[in-house]
Design a protein around this motif. Structure first.
Motif, short mmCIF file in Angstrom:
data_model
loop_
_atom_site.label_atom_id
_atom_site.label_comp_id
_atom_site.label_asym_id
_atom_site.label_seq_id
_atom_site.Cartn_x
_atom_site.Cartn_y
_atom_site.Cartn_z
N LYS A 247 -7.37 0.38 14.82
CA LYS A 247 -7.60 -0.89 14.13
C LYS A 247 -6.34 -1.33 13.40
N ARG A 248 -6.32 -2.61 13.03
CA ARG A 248 -5.19 -3.13 12.26
C ARG A 248 -5.26 -2.63 10.83
N VAL A 249 -4.08 -2.39 10.28
CA VAL A 249 -3.94 -1.91 8.91
C VAL A 249 -3.19 -2.97 8.10
N PRO A 250 -3.68 -3.31 6.91
CA PRO A 250 -2.97 -4.30 6.08
C PRO A 250 -1.56 -3.84 5.75
N ILE A 251 -0.67 -4.82 5.58
CA ILE A 251 0.74 -4.54 5.31
C ILE A 251 1.12 -5.09 3.94
#
Length: 253
Positions: A247-251
């Motif tokens: 999944k995408r991870v916040p940056i």
């Protein structure tokens, strides 16, 4: 600066799209890490016997490759001067971490081919190892019969996570700095440019540049983002038999 992924109402859920993006490791042998000899070579212990193993990453990984750590290695053909084993997984506490720096490129290539990354749906041609200016990038994407519609992607392998924060790089990297500068040139030339950070473990809640190790890279990352270079981070689920894009991870930059 904090940002994360937001999908439009008519866009498919990106997390569902990437669930099938996996690469099998094949058989891995449980070993004990003894010492690192140089950037790409280490000693491992199997049944009380010491063997040499290839370390498939130039990263320091000092928090992972410690004497006594449990590692998992693939046996390789040792003819032609190759080392008999290649390190693939390190067990860090309860977490399995893949340290093969080529694995992120393979995962992203597979995801692009299967159109599992919604940010790049519009492209139908994938060119690996494409050159722009003075740098070689992992992927160049094109739309057939659409001159000028291109995107350049650089993929970075991330193994360092501290208290839920994934960080890159784990050592000063002039090469990574150069890639950011070239990606900005690409953006200014009128094309899309993007960095994809693939975190080869699943315990990261956020990603940020590692300013303590490479302040210049952290500054450049913020600069190129504000000028239009896209940043994406994905984590992975690592099992003993395969690695799966998750999944995408916040940056945070």
């Amino acid at each position: 600066m904090y940002f994360t992924y937001k999908k439009s109402n008519n866009q498919k859920d990106p997390e569902n799209l990437i669930k099938g993006i996996s690469i099998n490791f094949g058989f891995l042998e449980r070993c004990i890490f003894k010492k690192r000899n140089n950037r790409f070579s280490a000693d491992i212990i199997i049944d009380s016997e010491v063997f040499s193993a290839h370390v498939p990453s130039s990263g320091r990984m000092e928090e992972l490759l410690v004497p006594g750590a449990v590692v998992y290695a693939a046996k390789v053909d040792s003819l032609n001067g190759k080392l008999p084993y290649k390190l693939v997984i390190v067990k860090s506490g309860k977490e399995l971490v893949c340290i093969d720096s080529l694995m992120p490129n393979r995962l992203i290539k597979l995801a692009l081919e299967k159109k599992a990354l919604p940010e790049f749906f519009q492209y139908n041609e994938i060119i690996a190892e494409s050159v722009f200016g003075e740098s070689r990038f992992d992927f160049q994407l094109k739309r057939v019969n659409c001159d000028g519609v291109q995107c350049f992607i650089e993929v970075k392998s991330v193994t360092l996570v501290e208290e839920g924060v994934a960080m890159f790089p784990d050592a000063p990297s002039k090469r990574a700095q150069k890639h950011l500068k070239e990606l900005l040139k690409i953006k200014k030339a009128g094309f899309r440019s993007c960095v994809i950070f693939v975190i080869q473990r699943k315990d990261a809640k956020i990603f940020k540049p590692n300013a303590l190790q490479d302040k210049k890279f952290a500054e450049l990352l913020k600069e190129v983002y504000t000028l239009g270079v896209e940043l994406i981070a994905y984590d992975c689920i690592v099992n003993f038999d395969k690695i799966t894009l998750n999944k995408r991870v916040p940056i945070i930059i």
